[in-house]
Design a protein around this motif. Structure first.
Motif, PDB file in Angstrom:
ATOM      1  N   MET A   1       6.667  11.232   2.797  1.00  0.00           N
ATOM      2  CA  MET A   1       6.383  12.544   3.395  1.00  0.00           C
ATOM      3  C   MET A   1       7.058  13.608   2.529  1.00  0.00           C
ATOM      4  O   MET A   1       8.287  13.617   2.408  1.00  0.00           O
ATOM      5  CB  MET A   1       6.911  12.608   4.825  1.00  0.00           C
ATOM      6  N   THR A   2       6.264  14.485   1.932  1.00  0.00           N
ATOM      7  CA  THR A   2       6.840  15.506   1.058  1.00  0.00           C
ATOM      8  C   THR A   2       6.078  16.822   1.238  1.00  0.00           C
ATOM      9  O   THR A   2       5.128  16.899   2.038  1.00  0.00           O
ATOM     10  CB  THR A   2       6.794  15.033  -0.413  1.00  0.00           C
ATOM     11  N   ARG A   3       6.484  17.849   0.507  1.00  0.00           N
ATOM     12  CA  ARG A   3       5.764  19.129   0.554  1.00  0.00           C
ATOM     13  C   ARG A   3       4.445  19.002  -0.202  1.00  0.00           C
ATOM     14  O   ARG A   3       4.325  18.192  -1.118  1.00  0.00           O
ATOM     15  CB  ARG A   3       6.633  20.228  -0.085  1.00  0.00           C
ATOM     16  N   TRP A   4       3.514  19.816   0.176  1.00  0.00           N
ATOM     17  CA  TRP A   4       2.202  19.766  -0.454  1.00  0.00           C
ATOM     18  C   TRP A   4       2.300  20.043  -1.962  1.00  0.00           C
ATOM     19  O   TRP A   4       1.595  19.446  -2.760  1.00  0.00           O
ATOM     20  CB  TRP A   4       1.270  20.782   0.216  1.00  0.00           C
ATOM     21  N   SER A   5       3.247  20.906  -2.328  1.00  0.00           N
ATOM     22  CA  SER A   5       3.398  21.300  -3.740  1.00  0.00           C
ATOM     23  C   SER A   5       3.898  20.152  -4.615  1.00  0.00           C
ATOM     24  O   SER A   5       3.680  20.142  -5.823  1.00  0.00           O
ATOM     25  CB  SER A   5       4.356  22.488  -3.856  1.00  0.00           C
ATOM     26  N   THR A   6       4.581  19.182  -4.037  1.00  0.00           N
ATOM     27  CA  THR A   6       5.135  18.075  -4.840  1.00  0.00           C
ATOM     28  C   THR A   6       4.381  16.765  -4.614  1.00  0.00           C
ATOM     29  O   THR A   6       4.787  15.722  -5.143  1.00  0.00           O
ATOM     30  CB  THR A   6       6.631  17.858  -4.503  1.00  0.00           C
ATOM     31  N   ARG A   7       3.303  16.805  -3.836  1.00  0.00           N
ATOM     32  CA  ARG A   7       2.561  15.577  -3.509  1.00  0.00           C
ATOM     33  C   ARG A   7       2.038  14.888  -4.768  1.00  0.00           C
ATOM     34  O   ARG A   7       2.199  13.674  -4.938  1.00  0.00           O
ATOM     35  CB  ARG A   7       1.410  15.912  -2.564  1.00  0.00           C
ATOM     36  N   GLU A   8       1.452  15.652  -5.674  1.00  0.00           N
ATOM     37  CA  GLU A   8       0.858  15.089  -6.883  1.00  0.00           C
ATOM     38  C   GLU A   8       1.909  14.419  -7.763  1.00  0.00           C
ATOM     39  O   GLU A   8       1.664  13.379  -8.390  1.00  0.00           O
ATOM     40  CB  GLU A   8       0.138  16.184  -7.669  1.00  0.00           C
ATOM     41  N   LYS A   9       3.093  15.023  -7.793  1.00  0.00           N
ATOM     42  CA  LYS A   9       4.195  14.480  -8.606  1.00  0.00           C
ATOM     43  C   LYS A   9       4.544  13.055  -8.160  1.00  0.00           C
ATOM     44  O   LYS A   9       4.746  12.155  -8.990  1.00  0.00           O
ATOM     45  CB  LYS A   9       5.421  15.394  -8.469  1.00  0.00           C
ATOM     46  N   TYR A  10       4.591  12.837  -6.836  1.00  0.00           N
ATOM     47  CA  TYR A  10       4.973  11.517  -6.328  1.00  0.00           C
ATOM     48  C   TYR A  10       3.842  10.507  -6.447  1.00  0.00           C
ATOM     49  O   TYR A  10       4.097   9.300  -6.588  1.00  0.00           O
ATOM     50  CB  TYR A  10       5.485  11.633  -4.888  1.00  0.00           C
ATOM     51  N   ILE A  11       2.610  10.980  -6.408  1.00  0.00           N
ATOM     52  CA  ILE A  11       1.486  10.067  -6.645  1.00  0.00           C
ATOM     53  C   ILE A  11       1.563   9.514  -8.065  1.00  0.00           C
ATOM     54  O   ILE A  11       1.400   8.315  -8.304  1.00  0.00           O
ATOM     55  CB  ILE A  11       0.145  10.803  -6.406  1.00  0.00           C
TER      56      ILE A  11
ATOM     57  N   GLU B   1      15.806  16.685  -5.278  1.00  0.00           N
ATOM     58  CA  GLU B   1      14.775  15.651  -5.138  1.00  0.00           C
ATOM     59  C   GLU B   1      15.409  14.277  -5.377  1.00  0.00           C
ATOM     60  O   GLU B   1      16.306  14.128  -6.192  1.00  0.00           O
ATOM     61  CB  GLU B   1      13.664  15.886  -6.169  1.00  0.00           C
ATOM     62  N   TYR B   2      14.924  13.276  -4.643  1.00  0.00           N
ATOM     63  CA  TYR B   2      15.353  11.902  -4.904  1.00  0.00           C
ATOM     64  C   TYR B   2      14.972  11.516  -6.336  1.00  0.00           C
ATOM     65  O   TYR B   2      13.924  11.940  -6.837  1.00  0.00           O
ATOM     66  CB  TYR B   2      14.653  10.926  -3.956  1.00  0.00           C
ATOM     67  N   SER B   3      15.806  10.715  -6.957  1.00  0.00           N
ATOM     68  CA  SER B   3      15.429  10.184  -8.273  1.00  0.00           C
ATOM     69  C   SER B   3      14.370   9.104  -8.085  1.00  0.00           C
ATOM     70  O   SER B   3      14.188   8.578  -6.981  1.00  0.00           O
ATOM     71  CB  SER B   3      16.651   9.579  -8.969  1.00  0.00           C
TER      72      SER B   3
ATOM     73  N   ARG C   1       0.858  -1.179   0.000  1.00  0.00           N
ATOM     74  CA  ARG C   1       0.000   0.000   0.000  1.00  0.00           C
ATOM     75  C   ARG C   1       0.900   1.238   0.000  1.00  0.00           C
ATOM     76  O   ARG C   1       1.795   1.369   0.854  1.00  0.00           O
ATOM     77  CB  ARG C   1      -0.881  -0.003   1.251  1.00  0.00           C
ATOM     78  N   LYS C   2       0.711   2.125  -0.969  1.00  0.00           N
ATOM     79  CA  LYS C   2       1.567   3.315  -1.102  1.00  0.00           C
ATOM     80  C   LYS C   2       0.773   4.561  -0.747  1.00  0.00           C
ATOM     81  O   LYS C   2      -0.313   4.788  -1.293  1.00  0.00           O
ATOM     82  CB  LYS C   2       2.092   3.440  -2.539  1.00  0.00           C
ATOM     83  N   ILE C   3       1.323   5.358   0.159  1.00  0.00           N
ATOM     84  CA  ILE C   3       0.639   6.564   0.633  1.00  0.00           C
ATOM     85  C   ILE C   3       1.591   7.748   0.484  1.00  0.00           C
ATOM     86  O   ILE C   3       2.762   7.673   0.890  1.00  0.00           O
ATOM     87  CB  ILE C   3       0.219   6.406   2.114  1.00  0.00           C
ATOM     88  N   VAL C   4       1.106   8.841  -0.093  1.00  0.00           N
ATOM     89  CA  VAL C   4       1.894  10.071  -0.210  1.00  0.00           C
ATOM     90  C   VAL C   4       1.217  11.150   0.640  1.00  0.00           C
ATOM     91  O   VAL C   4       0.053  11.494   0.410  1.00  0.00           O
ATOM     92  CB  VAL C   4       2.014  10.535  -1.677  1.00  0.00           C
ATOM     93  N   LEU C   5       1.944  11.668   1.630  1.00  0.00           N
ATOM     94  CA  LEU C   5       1.405  12.701   2.518  1.00  0.00           C
ATOM     95  C   LEU C   5       2.075  14.037   2.208  1.00  0.00           C
ATOM     96  O   LEU C   5       3.315  14.116   2.164  1.00  0.00           O
ATOM     97  CB  LEU C   5       1.654  12.332   3.985  1.00  0.00           C
TER      98      LEU C   5
ATOM     99  N   MET D   1       4.266   9.393  -9.919  1.00  0.00           N
ATOM    100  CA  MET D   1       5.492   8.584 -10.038  1.00  0.00           C
ATOM    101  C   MET D   1       5.233   7.152  -9.604  1.00  0.00           C
ATOM    102  O   MET D   1       5.682   6.197 -10.261  1.00  0.00           O
ATOM    103  CB  MET D   1       6.611   9.175  -9.175  1.00  0.00           C
ATOM    104  N   LEU D   2       4.488   6.976  -8.507  1.00  0.00           N
ATOM    105  CA  LEU D   2       4.238   5.627  -8.003  1.00  0.00           C
ATOM    106  C   LEU D   2       3.281   4.860  -8.903  1.00  0.00           C
ATOM    107  O   LEU D   2       3.289   3.633  -8.926  1.00  0.00           O
ATOM    108  CB  LEU D   2       3.686   5.705  -6.572  1.00  0.00           C
TER     109      LEU D   2
END
Length: 965
Positions: A401-411, A374-376, A224-228, A413-414
């Motif tokens: 756990m990331t900044r609100w501004s980059t949350r969508e980017k990591y969603i 940012e991590y690759s 289960r992947k969660i981005v906060l 990515m996953l």
């Protein structure tokens, strides 16, 4: 049997039969793309099994190379395979880091070679031929997606392409293709979208490679992947944002851990410790009595006091800067489940396999090269891949756990993944040079063929804009652009004389290019040293080496500055030999400071700095050796060459050339025992040899026969003697000297030697014009044949002075060097430009400084003859002064100097920088070995001895001689 073993890995339920059939029953190249931590190692083991099934016994001429991006993975694989394959007679050899020169010998006898891309590249560059490379039948590439990494990916790409090129060249050379042993590639990767490109790259002309892709939904442990996302204001720095996340971790662990082990990844080592301390205060973990007892035992064994306190709260941290014993204890406690939460750096994701039920990535920014990045995607996938323990769990959780501004980017990515691209075009110049030295690339046509064998070529055809090419180009146009890129890099190499190109565009490596490839030196480092003047001092050379590209991975951390500034300047403590101006504020200054601290035997208490020092010296040893060999090919750089030879030896011994701690080079003598010997005045090998063995044991607090063993090792060190004799053959511009090197303890060394068989001395001779007169390495094995070595050397007259510097520098030991100054004699006195030099003040000159003149060899000079004797006119005519001989008839005596005079005093004194340098050489060893206070006492004693005390003694009148009346 293999099918039953394979069924233990449920990750490969759908594709298991296909993978098993392709790996075990064919020789096709194979690429598998699966989630991290899914047990892909079994693929490699099946490929090795296939090779053993096909190869006839005994397995003499087969080699398997396993290549992983980091040493931790290599060590893990080595320990595992040594146990698995050892019983059936396969020898495993681990090759990582800068290891010793006998690697080649050990590789000859190894069946499975476990290495990193950098080490394999370095090793294959050094081989005179490709005989060992040709024996490689199976090439296993772990974590092949690292090819995307900008700093390390190019090396991985190049070594694989080199193996492919060697194989194809064998096909071209041998008419009977059946005699060419096949080379098989098997590569595994994390989940990447363009695994087919990797397969296309690894395909051969006969058959395409198999590409097997396994999706996340086929994992036995569902992830289960969660981005906060957390708010971060514009004026909040990355450091402050990272600190605020420390106070959010307790609630995340409480919500998602389910009372099972949790792994928290942090950006920095300091951040790891800070986050662990905050959690220990914020959270309380329920531990059983047995768990508490086991944690207590582990805590008692820890060396880190902070970690010891945290461990009792059920919290710990783990990073590469810790003691190895502490790391092993923490890993053990976490693996068995005694430790609820472990904080670590991202490097652990690619190293030690410590799976957890919950993985938390605290901040998606990490500190690289002095800035936050940012991590690759590869890093993120590696970290979340640690979530899930197949033997314990059916589900696992990963929280980012990331900044609100980059949350969508990591969603996003996953859900998907970034395409893997090549980074070879950014490092093409070094790798092209290496291929030219290896004769893999011989002309522009072959260069383009080599480019076609790379992953860069595959991706450039599909995504040309990423590599700076126009998107509208066809295949021919992209190939033309790649050829243009090649030619640009080849011209760069040619402009620094690293390669030579003839009219037909055939390439030939130069000696400088060979050295660059042999020592694995970056092109930017070579460019820096091309700006040398040739007169560099030790201090200046260390400053230049600190700026090398080889040390870019060394970082200056804020908490290190206080220790480094104390090492640089502190009136109350021992400091470095060449202090730097101002405060330590750059990476280069840190490297300089650590080099000098290590050479000066100044203790560094910080373990992280000690680790950095080890890394600096591993690379520095290579760079300094290259530098001395590079300067040896030049002419007017004697001072720089001599100092580079001294510095290379200093890096090897980790001591200054005039160090008092010569005993530290002996076996069984460490820092503390060496300090004891220095305090007792044992600062040279001669003093150690002369002391009584029992007295030495008392100094070192050791039992017999320790003193005898130390004396024995010193006794069997090589002892040299340097003799210089001028031969009768000389002219006004040329002299000839005979240099003899004697091995004083020649007979003793026939039975036993302390130095290695590879030990040698370098004889380097230079003149006052900074020209190198002679430079040669002389092996001890050569001296051991007859006990001496002789050489006639012609010495051209220098403009500044007749002084020459003769130096014998040991390759491996401080305290064995011999440095002498010598003045050569020439037929005529030296002219000083077109001016006449006169000097009326005559002083006594040593016979060594007298030059014999010849009237025919000097131009006539006008002189005022008024009131001056005929003899004085003759002296002035040649720009000389009267000699000190008391001959009555100077024009008729047998001395040439009485007729033409001797050079003026200013010229004889030789007040040039070189003369001062020679004076320093004469006194360097003597002054450095005596402490300043003792030296002052000796000077006062000498002054007292110069006074004639007889004049103060009372003499009785009866003993006085009778006075004449």
């Amino acid at each position: 049997q293999f099918r039953s073993i394979f069924k233990e890995f449920p990750y490969f339920n759908y594709a298991q039969s296909k993978a098993l059939d392709d790996l075990l029953y064919t020789d096709r190249n194979f690429v598998i793309c699966a989630p991290t931590g899914s047990g892909k190692t079994v693929m490699f083991e099946l490929a090795i099994t296939r090779l053993l099934m096909e190869a006839p016994l005994p397995w003499l001429n087969i080699k398997v190379v396993y290549m992983a991006p980091i040493k931790a993975l290599c060590s893990q694989r080595f320990d595992d395979w040594k146990e698995k394959f050892g019983p059936i007679g396969l020898i495993c050899k681990e090759l990582t880091g800068d290891t010793v020169m006998d690697d080649l010998f050990e590789i000859h006898h190894a069946h499975i070679i476990i290495t990193t891309p950098e080490k394999w590249d370095s090793m294959t560059r050094r081989w005179r031929d490709n005989s060992i490379v040709q024996l490689v039948r199976l090439f296993l590439i772990d974590e092949v997606h690292v090819i995307k990494d900008e700093s390390r990916g190019a090396t991985l790409e190049v070594v694989v392409s080199r193996m492919k090129t060697v194989q194809s060249s064998l096909w071209r050379l041998l008419e009977n293709h059946a005699t060419v042993p096949p080379l098989r590639f098997v590569a595994v990767s994390a989940t990447i979208p363009n695994a087919e490109d990797i397969a296309e790259w690894l395909s051969d002309s006969k058959m395409p490679a198999v590409c097997l892709k396994i999706d996340e939904d086929q994992r036995p442990v569902k992830l289960r992947k969660i981005v906060l996302g957390f708010p971060c204001s514009d004026n909040q720095t990355e450091f402050k944002f990272d600190l605020t996340l420390n106070y959010k971790i307790a609630s995340i662990i409480q919500a998602y851990s389910e009372q099972k082990p949790a792994l928290v990844f942090c950006a920095t080592r300091k951040g790891v410790q800070q986050a662990a301390s905050v959690l220990a205060k914020d959270a309380k973990f329920l531990l059983s009595i047995e768990q508490k007892q086991r944690l207590q035992r582990s805590a008692n064994a820890l060396k880190d006091s902070k970690l010891r306190d945290l461990l009792m709260y059920g919290v710990a941290y783990h990073h590469a800067g810790m003691e190895i014993s502490d790391r092993k204890l923490i890993e053990g406690a976490f693996t068995v489940g005694d430790l609820p939460v472990l904080f670590t750096t991202s490097t652990l994701a690619m190293g030690v396999n410590l799976p957890a039920h919950l993985v938390v990535i605290k901040s998606t920014l990490h500190y690289v090269g002095g800035v936050f990045q940012e991590y690759s995607e590869t890093d993120i996938l590696q970290m979340i891949g640690r979530a899930g323990r197949p033997q314990f769990d059916t589900t696992a959780t990963a929280v980012i756990m990331t900044r609100w501004s980059t949350r969508e980017k990591y969603i996003q990515m996953l859900n998907g993944a970034d395409v893997i691209e090549s980074s070879l075009h950014k490092h093409l110049v070094e790798h092209l040079n290496a291929e030219i030295v290896l004769h893999t690339v011989t002309d522009v046509t072959v260069a383009l063929e080599w480019i076609r064998s790379t992953f860069l070529y595959i991706r450039a055809l599909k995504n040309p804009t990423h590599y700076g090419f126009s998107s509208g180009l066809d295949k021919i146009g992209i190939e033309a652009k790649l050829q243009e890129l090649c030619l640009k890099n080849l011209n760069d190499l040619s402009s620094f004389d690293l390669i030579r190109m003839d009219e037909a565009n055939n390439f030939k490596p130069t000696e400088t290019g060979r050295l660059m490839a042999w020592y694995y030196i970056a092109f930017d480092t070579v460019k820096q040293f091309f700006t040398m003047k040739g007169t560099e001092t030790l201090n200046e050379l260390i400053t230049m080496i600190s700026n090398c590209a080889e040390f870019l991975d060394v970082k200056l951390r804020t908490n290190e500055k206080k220790i480094l500034n104390t090492l640089n300047k502190d009136k109350d403590k021992i400091t470095i030999r060449f202090p730097m101006e101002g405060k330590i504020k750059t990476r280069e200054m840190k490297i300089n400071c650590l080099i000098q601290a290590q050479l000066g035997c100044i203790p560094i208490q910080d373990f992280t700095l000690t680790q950095d020092t080890g890394r600096i010296f591993r690379n520095g040893l290579r760079v300094t050796r290259w530098l001395s060999d590079f300067l040896a090919s030049c002419k007017n750089n004697f001072s720089a060459l001599l100092n580079s030879l001294i510095l290379a030896k200093c890096f090897r011994c980790r001591l200054w050339e005039n160090s008092l701690h010569v005993s530290k080079q002996l076996e069984k003598i460490g820092v503390s025992l060496s300090n004891a010997m220095v305090n007792a005045g044992l600062t040279t090998f001669k003093k150690i040899e002369d002391i009584n063995a029992r007295e030495l044991e008392l100094i070192l607090n050791r039992h017999p026969p320790f003193g005898n063993q130390i004396k024995e090792s010193v006794l069997h060190l090589p002892k040299y003697e340097l003799d210089i004799e001028q031969l009768p053959k000389y002219s006004d511009t040329l002299a000839e000297i005979l240099v003899t090197i004697k091995l004083i303890n020649y007979e003793q060394l026939q039975k036993k030697r302390t130095a290695t068989d590879f030990h040698y001395v370098t004889l380097v001779i230079g003149d006052a014009d900074n020209r190198v007169i002679f430079n040669q390495k002389i092996l001890d094995s050569v001296l051991l044949k007859t006990g001496n070595w002789m050489k006639k050397i012609e010495v051209k007259r220098a403009l500044k002075s007749e002084d020459i510097s003769i130096n014998l520098i040991s390759s491996d030991y401080v305290g064995l060097d011999i440095q002498q100054a010598y003045t050569a004699l020439y037929l005529a006195p030296k002219p000083v430009g077109s001016k006449v030099v006169t000097n009326q003040k005559l002083k006594a000159e040593s016979s060594r400084d007298v030059c014999y003149g010849s009237p025919q060899s000097l131009p006539a000079a006008k002189a005022d003859t008024g009131g001056i004797s005929k003899q004085e006119i003759t002296y002035k005519k040649y720009g000389n002064r009267e000699c000190n001989h008391r001959c009555k008839h100077k024009d008729a005596c047998g001395h040439d100097c009485c007729k033409t005079g001797v050079p003026p005093k200013s010229e004889m004194n030789g007040d040039s920088k070189f003369s001062l340098y020679l004076a320093d050489l004469r006194s360097r060893n003597s002054t450095s070995s005596v402490p300043p206070v003792k030296r002052l006492k000796m000077q006062m004693l000498n002054q007292a001895q110069n006074v004639d005390l007889k004049q103060f003694v009372f003499t009785p009148r009866s003993l006085l001689p009778a006075l004449p009346r």
